[in-house]
Every structure is written in structure tokens, then in C-alpha cells.
Design a protein around this motif. Structure first.
Motif, PDB file in Angstrom:
ATOM      1  N   MET A 141      -3.555  13.981  -1.053  1.00 62.59           N
ATOM      2  CA  MET A 141      -2.373  14.151  -1.824  1.00 62.59           C
ATOM      3  C   MET A 141      -2.850  15.125  -2.645  1.00 62.59           C
ATOM      4  O   MET A 141      -3.917  14.934  -3.464  1.00 62.59           O
ATOM      5  N   ASN A 142      -1.978  16.070  -3.045  1.00 62.20           N
ATOM      6  CA  ASN A 142      -2.278  17.137  -3.988  1.00 62.20           C
ATOM      7  C   ASN A 142      -1.538  16.832  -5.308  1.00 62.20           C
ATOM      8  O   ASN A 142      -0.461  17.348  -5.700  1.00 62.20           O
ATOM      9  N   VAL A 143      -2.181  15.611  -6.081  1.00 61.76           N
ATOM     10  CA  VAL A 143      -1.439  15.076  -7.179  1.00 61.76           C
ATOM     11  C   VAL A 143      -2.475  15.357  -8.342  1.00 61.76           C
ATOM     12  O   VAL A 143      -3.550  15.075  -8.231  1.00 61.76           O
ATOM     13  N   LYS A 144      -1.730  15.562  -9.639  1.00 62.01           N
ATOM     14  CA  LYS A 144      -2.576  15.830 -10.825  1.00 62.01           C
ATOM     15  C   LYS A 144      -2.877  14.521 -11.515  1.00 62.01           C
ATOM     16  O   LYS A 144      -1.893  13.771 -11.403  1.00 62.01           O
TER      17      LYS A 144
ATOM     18  N   PRO B  93      -0.750   8.505 -14.152  1.00 62.81           N
ATOM     19  CA  PRO B  93       0.198   7.475 -14.862  1.00 62.81           C
ATOM     20  C   PRO B  93       0.635   6.393 -13.996  1.00 62.81           C
ATOM     21  O   PRO B  93       0.733   5.343 -14.570  1.00 62.81           O
ATOM     22  N   GLY B  94       1.172   6.943 -12.810  1.00 62.60           N
ATOM     23  CA  GLY B  94       1.766   5.793 -11.916  1.00 62.60           C
ATOM     24  C   GLY B  94       0.492   4.877 -11.483  1.00 62.60           C
ATOM     25  O   GLY B  94       0.934   3.607 -11.378  1.00 62.60           O
TER      26      GLY B  94
ATOM     27  N   PHE C  18       0.839  -1.232   0.099  1.00 65.44           N
ATOM     28  CA  PHE C  18       0.013   0.009   0.077  1.00 65.44           C
ATOM     29  C   PHE C  18       0.834   1.332   0.074  1.00 65.44           C
ATOM     30  O   PHE C  18       0.635   2.473  -0.641  1.00 65.44           O
ATOM     31  N   ALA C  19       1.934   1.159   0.686  1.00 65.99           N
ATOM     32  CA  ALA C  19       2.870   2.457   0.803  1.00 65.99           C
ATOM     33  C   ALA C  19       3.537   2.668  -0.612  1.00 65.99           C
ATOM     34  O   ALA C  19       3.753   3.703  -0.974  1.00 65.99           O
TER      35      ALA C  19
ATOM     36  N   THR D 290       3.614   5.882  -3.026  1.00 69.55           N
ATOM     37  CA  THR D 290       4.930   6.446  -3.751  1.00 69.55           C
ATOM     38  C   THR D 290       4.748   6.696  -5.033  1.00 69.55           C
ATOM     39  O   THR D 290       5.056   7.670  -5.529  1.00 69.55           O
ATOM     40  N   ILE D 291       4.254   5.655  -5.880  1.00 67.64           N
ATOM     41  CA  ILE D 291       4.237   5.803  -7.183  1.00 67.64           C
ATOM     42  C   ILE D 291       2.864   6.700  -7.756  1.00 67.64           C
ATOM     43  O   ILE D 291       3.415   7.436  -8.848  1.00 67.64           O
ATOM     44  N   TYR D 292       2.096   7.258  -6.674  1.00 62.43           N
ATOM     45  CA  TYR D 292       1.149   8.101  -7.300  1.00 62.43           C
ATOM     46  C   TYR D 292       1.456   9.376  -6.765  1.00 62.43           C
ATOM     47  O   TYR D 292       1.626  10.269  -7.515  1.00 62.43           O
ATOM     48  N   LYS D 293       2.426   9.361  -5.733  1.00 62.73           N
ATOM     49  CA  LYS D 293       3.069  10.988  -5.383  1.00 62.73           C
ATOM     50  C   LYS D 293       4.139  11.144  -6.595  1.00 62.73           C
ATOM     51  O   LYS D 293       4.100  12.325  -6.891  1.00 62.73           O
TER      52      LYS D 293
END
Length: 223
Positions: free
Chosen positions: A220-223, A28-29, A15-16, A20-23
Motif C-alpha cells: 500500500m502506498n500510504v504515508k 495514525p490508524g 485483518f481486513a 481498511t483503517i490503514y488505507k
């Protein structure tokens, strides 16, 4: 208890790694993770372990992370992206199956030492392969659909847990039912029930454990 503690740590690491890949790579991650997790899960599932007093397969953790990834996509980017991710995972699994079946047909050199291991991992059992593919598509599409339904009915932030747990736990039940119904069709009823219950029990725990990671991904503030 060593397997139980190792399994818990393994789940947290999985899960971590999603977070990480999302961050690092954003949406796309998550697409990459879903493609990877469907392939790895179908390899890990071949290993059985003793867990919580029952015999279980190892691939349930990383397979469960695919549901978390589609839930994150559905929550933050919408139903269309979640469906696209489901098809990506399906295509990745089909591609791996076809490529490895072709690879096994090559005559190995006399010095080769891995042909037998590859055959053990990738030799196709049609009934099991069909069960795996059908269960993946049915359960993942259902997960996307029911997540969207719950989100539309209970849009408030306080219902994050309901969207995540409700959709994943029901979808994993459907996944277990479809997979066991096809892959283990013809087994004695008592054996089939035992496999079905143990399979879903582990998936249920994985679904429960992913909840805090779903909350973290949401923030998380991720696009």
C-alpha cells in the motif's frame, strides 16, 4: 464445524479491518487500532469456545492483530514508531482498567440492570490482570526487537514472510508463557500445560493467517 468457519471468517474480517483503517488514515490508524485491540481483546478473552477440538478463548484473534499492526509500523516506519505503538496499547489497557474499577464503585440505581454484567466483565482478578499486562509488554517489545533484528540481517523483500512470521510466532509463544505463568500460577501442572498449549496453538494459527495481509499492507502506498 460452525465455530471453526465462523472463527476463520472473523479472523479475515479483523485483518481486513486493519488494512481498511490503514488505507483510510495511514499510520495514525494503526496507532488507534492497537489501542482499541488491546482493550477489546481483554473483554473477548472472557468468552471461551470449542475450537479445533479444544477449549479456547475468543480474544486471540484481535489480540494477534496488534502484532500485525506493530509489524507494519516496524516495516514501513521504523522501530521507534513500533515501540511508541506498544506503549500506547499498554497505556490504553491501564486506563481502561482503572476507569472501569472506579465505575464499578458507584452504587447503581434501583432500576439499573447492567451492574452485574459490568462486574462480570471488569471485576479485577489481580493475578490475571498482572499476567495480561506483563505478557503484553514483554511479548510486544520482543516482537519489535526481533522483527528489527531479522530485518537488518535479511533486508531483501523476499524475506517479508520471515520477518512477519518469525517475529510474531516467537513473540506469541513468549506471550503465552508469560501470561499462563503468572495468571495460572499454582494450578496443577497437567492443567497448566493443557491451557498453555491450547492458547499458543490458536495464536500460532492467527500468526500464520496474517501473512498475506502483511504483504498487502507493505504494497500500500500510504504515508
Amino acid at each position: 464445524m460452525i465455530n471453526e468457519w465462523l472463527w476463520l471468517g472473523f479472523a479475515i474480517i479483523n485483518f481486513a479491518m486493519i488494512l481498511t483503517i490503514y488505507k483510510l488514515f495511514g499510520k495514525p490508524g494503526l496507532f488507534v487500532w492497537i489501542g482499541m485491540s488491546t482493550v477489546v481483546a481483554n473483554i473477548q478473552v472472557l468468552k471461551t469456545i470449542e475450537l479445533f477440538g479444544i477449549t479456547a478463548t475468543l480474544g486471540n484473534i484481535i489480540y494477534g492483530t496488534a502484532f500485525l499492526a506493530t509489524d507494519i509500523l516496524n516495516e514501513k516506519y521504523g522501530k521507534s514508531d513500533a515501540k511508541k505503538a506498544v506503549w500506547l496499547g499498554f497505556f490504553t489497557l491501564i486506563t481502561m482498567t482503572i476507569m472501569m474499577q472506579i465505575a464499578l464503585q458507584f452504587v447503581p440505581a434501583e432500576s439499573d440492570t447492567v451492574q452485574g454484567a459490568l462486574q462480570t466483565l471488569f471485576d479485577l482478578v489481580p493475578q490475571v490482570a498482572l499476567g495480561s499486562l506483563a505478557a503484553y509488554m514483554v511479548s510486544q517489545y520482543f516482537d519489535v526487537w526481533i522483527f528489527s533484528k531479522i530485518k537488518n540481517k535479511f533486508p531483501a523483500d523476499k524475506y517479508f514472510w520471515l520477518r512477519n512470521n518469525g517475529s510474531t510466532m516467537v513473540s506469541q509463544l513468549l506471550d503465552s508463557l508469560v501470561f499462563c505463568g503468572i495468571a495460572f500460577y499454582g494450578m496443577p501442572w497437567s492443567v497448566w500445560i493443557e491451557i498453555f498449549i491450547s492458547t499458543y496453538f490458536i495464536k500460532f494459527i492467527v500468526s500464520f493467517l496474517d501473512t498475506p495481509f502483511f504483504y498487502l499492507a507493505k504494497k500500500m502506498n500510504v504515508k
